[in-house]
Write an enzyme that holds these catalytic residues in place. Sequence first.
Site, PDB file in Angstrom:
ATOM      1  N   ASP A  43      28.859  19.711  64.653  1.00 36.41           N
ATOM      2  CA  ASP A  43      30.286  19.671  64.992  1.00 36.41           C
ATOM      3  C   ASP A  43      30.867  18.260  64.999  1.00 36.41           C
ATOM      4  OD1 ASP A  43      30.425  22.403  65.240  1.00 36.41           O
ATOM      5  OD2 ASP A  43      30.311  22.424  67.424  1.00 36.41           O
TER       6      ASP A  43
ATOM      7  N   LYS B  11      37.381  21.708  71.342  1.00 36.39           N
ATOM      8  CA  LYS B  11      37.777  22.492  70.169  1.00 36.39           C
ATOM      9  C   LYS B  11      37.589  23.967  70.484  1.00 36.39           C
ATOM     10  CE  LYS B  11      33.464  23.828  68.799  1.00 36.39           C
ATOM     11  NZ  LYS B  11      33.006  25.249  68.809  1.00 36.39           N
TER      12      LYS B  11
END
Length: 293
Positions: free
Chosen positions: A141, A16
């Site tokens: 996350d 990401k």
Amino acid sequence: MTDSTRSLRNCLAPAKLNLFLHITGRRPNGYHDLQSVFQLLNWGDTLHFTLRDDGRVARVTDVPGVPEESDLVVRAANLLKAHTGTAAGVDIEIDKCLPMGAGLGGGSSDAATTLLALNRLWQLDLSRTELQSLAVKLGADVPFFVFGKNAFAEGIGEELAEVELPTRWFLVVTPRVHVPTAEIFSDELLTRNTKPVTIADFLAQQNSDAGWPDSFGRNDMQQVVTSKYAEVAQVVKWLYNVTPARMTGSGASVFAAFQSKHEAEAAKAQLPTGWNGAVAESLNEHPLFAFAS
């Protein structure tokens, strides 16, 4: 990815990027309130899962610097076993591609891919919401990767709203330095009072290619990291001579956006000898998105 009743192979755990990262406050418990947009990439670690009949969870590949018992992948599998009471076991192979301590979410993404893959392989049929409630126990996350869509994130990163992002190519450059996230969050120079923005603020800018990614917001951690780690500062400076660039997460990786693979590859070809760069395309959803409903 290959799929059978006893194994799931070539499961991508995508990286990401934080297209921006604002720290808007600090809670009494020490956690930070943030706002960010998470962008998935078609680049990451690859995991392979094979059923075991003895109920054990085993990581069958060595990951340097990460003991098996503390690996988020193993913890995710054991958490899922404890939550569901399944008698199934699994062998997990990990082909590491993403550098650690780089702000790319590697370990968190591996954990999320494990939750999603075992939800399918162990035939658990847990909802995405239930998997996200487990994911938050593994790291800030991990819920995003289980969420599985590009997202506007708030709170400590667990409040997620899907955002539509245009297709882009990225050059991600990772200096050979490990940046400890906790060290940056605790630094007295870190800005913690950035004014909150809205999704509408971001979406009004995200279709503009002029100066992107620095046309919207910033990474509040970047100044702290570049002041402490000359290697990161050097990459930011070099990339800015080519195109606007920004650090992701707490570093150390720095990224720049391009309209085509050709442009990104051309920039990569100019990297100084010894620098580690990767070209990746944006993703709209996690490759295992369909493994939860």
